[in-house]
Design an enzyme around this catalytic site. Structure first.
Site, mmCIF file in Angstrom:
data_model
loop_
_atom_site.group_PDB
_atom_site.id
_atom_site.type_symbol
_atom_site.label_atom_id
_atom_site.label_comp_id
_atom_site.label_asym_id
_atom_site.label_seq_id
_atom_site.Cartn_x
_atom_site.Cartn_y
_atom_site.Cartn_z
ATOM 1 C CG ASP A 13 46.944 43.113 31.441
ATOM 2 O OD1 ASP A 13 45.966 44.155 32.046
ATOM 3 O OD2 ASP A 13 47.837 42.521 32.036
ATOM 4 C CB SER A 14 48.261 47.575 31.940
ATOM 5 O OG SER A 14 48.046 46.663 33.078
ATOM 6 C CB CYS A 76 43.802 45.539 31.458
ATOM 7 S SG CYS A 76 44.152 46.591 32.519
ATOM 8 C CD GLU A 156 53.559 42.411 38.484
ATOM 9 O OE1 GLU A 156 54.550 43.258 38.373
ATOM 10 O OE2 GLU A 156 52.758 42.381 37.349
ATOM 11 C CB CYS A 188 42.809 43.284 39.560
ATOM 12 S SG CYS A 188 44.845 43.337 39.148
ATOM 13 C CG HIS A 190 48.558 41.013 38.812
ATOM 14 N ND1 HIS A 190 47.957 41.565 37.531
ATOM 15 C CD2 HIS A 190 49.709 40.747 38.928
ATOM 16 C CE1 HIS A 190 49.327 41.964 37.170
ATOM 17 N NE2 HIS A 190 50.187 41.358 37.791
#
Lengths: 269, 269
Positions: A13-14, A76, A156, A188, A190
């Protein structure tokens, strides 16, 4: 059973978001060894150009292939959207799983009215990768995509239940709700952390969490290729990142759902 | 007047935010040539580790020194907070201006009650660089620092007047307002774009915009070193970035306040 079965699955993933996929893989495939790479020194990818994302992604794949992985899991959406073909070429015969393929197929199984929404980073939305993956199976499906660039920093920051996050989600979901989609792909890694809030804001929409569907697709691909690890030993997990910033442990563990050990730093490029 | 006067000023940032400093320099020093580097392939720096930021920053300085700049302007609070000393060592006798020094001095001139607030990225806040810069001049000044990581993505999304941005600013300013600071340093080059909204949310607080104070400090340093460009020719502006993502032009021009031309891509590291 070949020698390859004991080799690890390479997941990348990034940044740290792909740990939600690792978490799902640990649960679905508890005997598999895993090596993870997160490009935390250059994260995020979702606002960068296609060329840059492709270049960075191939560096990661090269690193994982040096670890003799038996399969690659692109955890990702942005990387999967932009670099999937090039990664497949590099991987040769090795199975390559993508969060986008897995999410597209799960959404097609879920939708009743054949109308699917996608929320993702700007680059993923602009790549049109979800539409391509869905239309490859059913060209008649209607798709509405919405770039939601603020959701990554909100996750985040840990504002998972915050009023600001609720208003942001509400704003982003407006066109999705107005257009009567019945299935929404969380495009995504996240976004699964925002599921409780999204369920409140869009109670009639089914949410597709591609971490779980990717783990399932990985299990099927390994089984099909006769690559499942039959060993009953404790699996080995290795985590590589290109930077270990402040609060990395906290944020990473939030995604992984357990303590993060054996983190090593490795700069690429 | 030496041969150096025609040489450009080197200005750099982790991304496009430093263009607010370029804009202020163009206005304050209209005859100066400028070369800018923005590390858009690896932006943002503000959530990364000190080591990584230092490594990336020195690569940028090396690139600018190859362009024979006569002065360096660190137009990124995070870089100034973490790497200022190492950059100064690399620069030798060349003037090195920092948004942090300029902001700290302007705040000290502004405050009446000797109580200054700072909003900045997590890394800048954790570095304590503003407190050090302020206390070097006046050890009795009280300082309250607040990390505001969501403001950068909100600015980049262009939600400069949005209700979500207002609520986020309100949340971040709560401790600042409760503590009766009278002067607030906008410790990130993205934040000047939020000045109108912040003035509404904190009407009794003076906002210090370090882009303007940095341009002033640069003018003084060049004059002091006898390095001002006396030429009346049209100045030359060059913009280098490590990635040219979608919407780069739009976002960049919002910061620069004019059209962005002569952009070249250059990958470092």
């Amino acid at each position: 059973m070949s020698q390859s079965n004991h080799k690890p699955i390479g997941v990348f993933d990034s940044g740290v978001g792909g740990l939600t996929v690792v978490r799902a893989l640990m649960e679905r495939l508890p005997h598999e060894n895993i090596v993870y790479f997160g490009d935390t020194a250059r994260v995020p990818y979702g606002t960068k150009s296609r060329n840059t994302i492709e270049e960075f992604s191939l560096q990661i794949v090269d690193f994982l292939m040096q670890h003799e992985v038996k399969a690659l899991v692109i955890a990702c959406n942005t990387i999967a959207a932009v670099a999937y073909k090039r990664i497949q070429q590099m991987a040769g015969n090795m199975p390559v799983l993508s969060v986008i393929d897995a999410g597209a197929q799960a959404a097609l199984k879920t939708t009743q009215n054949n109308h699917i929404g996608v929320i993702a980073t700007s680059t993923t939305v602009n790549s049109n990768a979800y539409a391509r993956a869905i239309h490859a199976h059913n060209p008649d499906t209607r798709i509405l995509s919405q770039a939601t660039p603020l959701l990554v920093p909100l996750v985040e920051e840990g504002w998972l239940e915050h009023e600001v996050t609720r208003l942001t989600v509400r704003e982003y979901l407006k066109p999705i709700l107005a257009d009567h989609v019945d299935t929404l792909i969380l495009g995504c890694t996240h976004f699964p952390l925002l599921k409780p809030l999204m369920k409140q804001e869009a109670p009639n929409i089914e949410l597709v969490d591609s971490s779980i569907t990717t783990a399932e697709a990985t299990a099927q691909a390994l089984s099909h290729a006769n690559l499942l690890n039959q060993s009953q030993q404790m699996p080995d997990y290795r985590f590589y990142v290109s930077d270990i910033p402040l609060r990395f442990q906290t944020i990473g563990e939030r995604f992984l759902g357990r303590s993060l050990e054996q983190i090593e730093m490795m700069r690429l490029g």
